[in-house]
Design a protein around this motif. Structure first.
Motif, PDB file in Angstrom:
ATOM      1  N   ALA A 290     -27.536  -5.192 -50.588  1.00 44.17           N
ATOM      2  CA  ALA A 290     -28.867  -5.792 -50.504  1.00 44.17           C
ATOM      3  C   ALA A 290     -29.947  -4.776 -50.845  1.00 44.17           C
ATOM      4  CB  ALA A 290     -29.099  -6.351 -49.107  1.00 44.17           C
TER       5      ALA A 290
ATOM      6  N   PHE B 109     -28.722 -10.067 -48.364  1.00 47.23           N
ATOM      7  CA  PHE B 109     -27.476 -10.140 -49.128  1.00 47.23           C
ATOM      8  C   PHE B 109     -27.285 -11.584 -49.572  1.00 47.23           C
ATOM      9  CE2 PHE B 109     -22.966 -11.094 -49.399  1.00 47.23           C
ATOM     10  CZ  PHE B 109     -22.481 -10.059 -50.197  1.00 47.23           C
TER      11      PHE B 109
ATOM     12  N   LYS C 158     -34.618  -8.075 -49.072  1.00 49.21           N
ATOM     13  CA  LYS C 158     -33.490  -7.199 -48.707  1.00 49.21           C
ATOM     14  C   LYS C 158     -32.356  -7.995 -48.080  1.00 49.21           C
ATOM     15  CE  LYS C 158     -36.190  -2.951 -48.092  1.00 49.21           C
ATOM     16  NZ  LYS C 158     -36.498  -1.805 -47.213  1.00 49.21           N
TER      17      LYS C 158
END
Length: 325
Positions: free
Chosen positions: A297, A251, A249
């Motif tokens: 994300a 970015f 998760k």
């Protein structure tokens, strides 16, 4: 269904992948008999074939000491399948071995027509994926894992160029993790803004860096690869790290590749760049946009957890194999 899984003993990185793929087959209800590529394993293979009557032999094919093993394949009647995991970087080695396997799956889409031109028509594209039991979001309070931007991977010319540029043109805390970074950045004065973790880290540690960085920079390793790709097959397909980072998760900003957009429903799920200058501009835009980073994300995570796990890849492999029977 029953299969034999043959693993190489000489590749440390392959061991965790082997475990993930074996689990993926088992989750699909496949009975797996696994053994390592050792001098005595041929007799063990014959015994398993005679006693268990497996449907096929599977190999995760990476550059290793396979040559002494292939004579065995001439004496078995069951199908042999290989996932060529390092294409196109070691394709000069791989192309010499494709005809030992009845079915070849390549992690690089551009390698498929190349192998077919060499006469292996049962060649298919099977992109990289990730193991969600190893790569998942894990928050940690230790400052070593927290940064504005991090890159996990050994130092090479491109990575060093990006990191130097971003460090010189920002005030961010940057963390680099992997072999060679101390030497590559030896002229950079010690600073709380530049953290160098100068050794390889396993998945359980890599996920902590991914999970606790605002932005993860994803640049596939590039040094010493052209020497084993004489045909200059382009590397357009996503690297494993693309899916691993998304699985945490995190970015990420990734090097632009044609194949990335093919793996995601929305081209905006993964931010891609062509240069360090573009990377600086994009990272500067998103650095303080917490909500945007989180939404993107999560979108990437939702895609990879549904479509890009080892289990999904082995399911696709089994479907392709079933169509040939």
């Amino acid at each position: 269904m029953k299969i034999i899984y043959v693993a190489s003993p000489s590749l440390k990185n392959a061991h965790r992948i082997d475990q993930g793929l074996i689990s993926a087959f088992q989750e699909e209800g496949i009975e797996v008999f696994s053994l390592r590529l050792l001098p005595h394993c041929q007799s063990e293979l014959f015994n398993i074939i005679e006693e268990k009557d497996p449907d096929f032999i599977f190999c995760l094919f990476m550059k290793a000491e396979w040559d002494g093993f292939f004579s065995f394949f001439d004496n078995v009647s069951i199908p042999t399948i290989a996932w060529f995991y390092e294409d196109p970087h070691t394709i000069d080695y791989s192309k010499r071995h494709i005809h030992y396997f009845h079915f070849v799956f390549s992690s690089e889409k551009n390698a498929v027509p190349f192998y077919r031109e060499l006469g292996h028509q049962s060649t298919f594209y099977l992109p990289h994926a990730f193991d969600p039991s190893l790569y998942f979001y894990e928050q940690h309070d230790k400052s070593i894992y927290q940064s504005d931007l991090c890159l996990v991977g050994d130092a090479d010319e491109k990575r060093v160029s990006y990191i130097r540029y971003l460090y010189e043109h920002s005030d961010w805390k940057i963390t680099v993790v992997g072999r060679g970074w101390t030497e590559a950045l030896k002229d950079v004065k010690p600073s709380p803004r530049m953290q160098r973790v100068n050794y390889w880290v396993p998945a359980r540690v890599a996920r902590l860096f991914y999970s606790n960085s605002r932005i993860v920079l994803n640049l596939p390793y590039s040094n010493k690869r052209k020497t084993e790709n004489e045909a200059n097959i382009p590397c357009d397909s996503p690297s494993p790290s693309l899916f691993e980072i998304a699985g945490c998760k995190a970015f990420q900003i990734a090097e632009r590749k044609k194949g990335i957009n093919e793996q995601f429903h929305s081209a905006k799920t993964i931010v891609q760049v062509n240069s360090k200058e573009e990377c600086l501009a994009i990272a500067s835009h998103y650095m303080n946009e917490h909500d945007k980073r989180k939404l993107m994300a999560e979108a990437a995570y939702n895609e990879v957890i549904c479509r890009h796990t080892y289990r999904q890849r082995m399911k696709n492999l089994l479907i392709a194999f079933a169509k040939t029977q």
